[in-house]
Design a protein around this motif. Structure first.
Motif, PDB file in Angstrom:
ATOM      1  N   VAL A 152      11.911  22.196 -25.924  1.00  0.00           N
ATOM      2  CA  VAL A 152      10.847  22.827 -25.845  1.00  0.00           C
ATOM      3  C   VAL A 152      10.147  22.245 -27.266  1.00  0.00           C
ATOM      4  N   PHE A 153      10.887  22.296 -28.121  1.00  0.00           N
ATOM      5  CA  PHE A 153      10.007  22.172 -29.462  1.00  0.00           C
ATOM      6  C   PHE A 153       9.676  20.598 -29.488  1.00  0.00           C
ATOM      7  N   ALA A 154      10.594  19.720 -28.956  1.00  0.00           N
ATOM      8  CA  ALA A 154      10.084  18.210 -28.802  1.00  0.00           C
ATOM      9  C   ALA A 154       8.863  18.162 -27.894  1.00  0.00           C
ATOM     10  N   LYS A 155       8.593  18.836 -26.610  1.00  0.00           N
ATOM     11  CA  LYS A 155       7.667  18.818 -25.834  1.00  0.00           C
ATOM     12  C   LYS A 155       6.297  19.312 -26.551  1.00  0.00           C
ATOM     13  N   GLN A 156       6.458  20.106 -27.543  1.00  0.00           N
ATOM     14  CA  GLN A 156       5.156  20.729 -28.272  1.00  0.00           C
ATOM     15  C   GLN A 156       5.143  20.015 -29.480  1.00  0.00           C
ATOM     16  N   GLY A 157       5.897  18.963 -30.021  1.00  0.00           N
ATOM     17  CA  GLY A 157       5.675  18.258 -31.100  1.00  0.00           C
ATOM     18  C   GLY A 157       5.966  19.486 -32.523  1.00  0.00           C
ATOM     19  N   ILE A 158       6.943  20.315 -32.332  1.00  0.00           N
ATOM     20  CA  ILE A 158       7.306  21.425 -33.533  1.00  0.00           C
ATOM     21  C   ILE A 158       8.133  20.531 -34.198  1.00  0.00           C
ATOM     22  N   GLY A 159       7.973  20.414 -35.466  1.00  0.00           N
ATOM     23  CA  GLY A 159       9.074  19.740 -36.079  1.00  0.00           C
ATOM     24  C   GLY A 159       8.414  19.064 -37.563  1.00  0.00           C
ATOM     25  N   PRO A 160       9.016  18.549 -38.543  1.00  0.00           N
ATOM     26  CA  PRO A 160       8.307  17.733 -39.590  1.00  0.00           C
ATOM     27  C   PRO A 160       7.611  16.633 -39.314  1.00  0.00           C
ATOM     28  N   LYS A 161       6.233  16.474 -39.681  1.00  0.00           N
ATOM     29  CA  LYS A 161       5.832  15.205 -39.226  1.00  0.00           C
ATOM     30  C   LYS A 161       6.377  13.885 -39.854  1.00  0.00           C
ATOM     31  N   GLY A 162       6.474  13.120 -38.805  1.00  0.00           N
ATOM     32  CA  GLY A 162       7.141  11.817 -38.965  1.00  0.00           C
ATOM     33  C   GLY A 162       8.715  11.967 -39.316  1.00  0.00           C
ATOM     34  N   GLY A 163       9.321  13.166 -39.115  1.00  0.00           N
ATOM     35  CA  GLY A 163      10.752  13.270 -39.533  1.00  0.00           C
ATOM     36  C   GLY A 163      11.242  13.296 -38.297  1.00  0.00           C
ATOM     37  N   GLN A 164      12.695  13.605 -38.504  1.00  0.00           N
ATOM     38  CA  GLN A 164      13.537  13.881 -37.351  1.00  0.00           C
ATOM     39  C   GLN A 164      13.293  14.952 -36.403  1.00  0.00           C
ATOM     40  N   PRO A 165      13.518  14.896 -35.021  1.00  0.00           N
ATOM     41  CA  PRO A 165      13.199  16.017 -34.097  1.00  0.00           C
ATOM     42  C   PRO A 165      14.278  17.251 -34.569  1.00  0.00           C
ATOM     43  N   ILE A 166      13.741  18.444 -34.346  1.00  0.00           N
ATOM     44  CA  ILE A 166      14.314  19.751 -34.506  1.00  0.00           C
ATOM     45  C   ILE A 166      15.333  19.657 -33.364  1.00  0.00           C
TER      46      ILE A 166
END
Length: 263
Positions: A152-166
């Motif tokens: 869900v986080f990946a689909k919404q682009g939630i996470g540090p910009k340019g960093g590793q996915p949460i």
């Protein structure tokens, strides 16, 4: 439709291997019957009747850890007979024997295909089981899939910009039943009516639910993230090395409620 993708039948002496395989299978997204994951559910039940139903009716396959210990135990013989009744009734490859030694077990013939733990890696065993389950689902028109919080986080682009996915391994919560703090990646995954359920790693109760796409969250019952609603019984703390500060997903007071309250 069976409740479990795979039910593991084993002797107590072989528990360390059963536990590792169960953990690896869960990590593959499979719904596994392993007794320690079901402690709360088994409490108070007539185990003779309940386990017979599990091994006969409620799994797509039975992984049987065949050993000298397995051949001698009363409970494993009970599980084996239930599994064999299913295999006989359906005339299908329901029992998946994994040989740990050269012990002979009643009803498990030398002509039955098996994997030998002494010759095959645990990774290969897990991959082979996952393949069997995928083939079963395809043959029976079963198309559901797990949606993890990290998805869900990946689909919404939630996470540090340019960093590793949460990832789920970056998210921590607490079971309200036993008080154990744990990463979401340690939870036991299952599916219920299209919802992905994270249960406590100790088998106590669900702690996080990812709702089916499009489900509406009423007040107090989770947070919408794009097409999904995440419902957590206790706060989720999200933290990675790249994040300046931790992220909090507050607990949902009605996280596990099935019906909207009246009034």
């Amino acid at each position: 439709m069976p409740t479990y993708d795979i039910a593991i039948s084993f002797a107590g002496e072989d528990r360390p291997l059963a536990e590792r395989l169960a953990s690896f299978l869960v990590a593959k997204g499979l719904n596994v019957f392993y007794d320690e994951y079901e402690q709360a559910n088994l409490w108070g039940k007539d185990l003779y009747v309940h386990l017979s139903r599990i091994y006969k009716d409620e799994a797509k396959y039975c992984l049987m850890l065949v050993s000298e210990h397995y051949a001698k135990k009363q409970w494993t013989n009970h599980e084996r007979r239930a599994a064999q009744a299913r295999a006989f009734a359906e005339n299908s490859e329901y029992i998946l024997p994994l040989r740990l030694d050269d012990a002979q077990v009643d009803g498990i013939l030398d002509t039955v295909g098996f994997l030998d733990y002494r010759k095959v890696s645990e990774e290969k065993i897990v991959d082979s089981i996952a393949h069997k389950v995928r083939e079963y689902n395809r043959a029976n028109g079963i198309t559901y899939e797990f949606v993890k919080v990290e998805d869900v986080f990946a689909k919404q682009g939630i996470g540090p910009k340019g960093g590793q996915p949460i990832k789920d391994s970056d998210m921590r919560t607490t079971c309200p039943a036993c008080g154990t703090e744990q990463l979401l990646s340690e939870g036991v995954l299952s599916l219920d009516d299209g919802e992905t359920i994270y249960s406590c790693k100790n088998g106590c109760q669900p702690v996080v639910v990812v709702g089916r796409p499009g489900v509406v969250a009423w007040p107090g019952r989770g947070f919408r993230l794009g097409d999904y609603v995440v419902r957590n019984v206790r706060d989720i703390i999200v933290r990675t090395e790249e994040m300046g500060a931790a992220m909090l997903i507050p607990a949902s007071s009605a996280a596990l409620m099935k019906k909207r309250p009246v009034g």
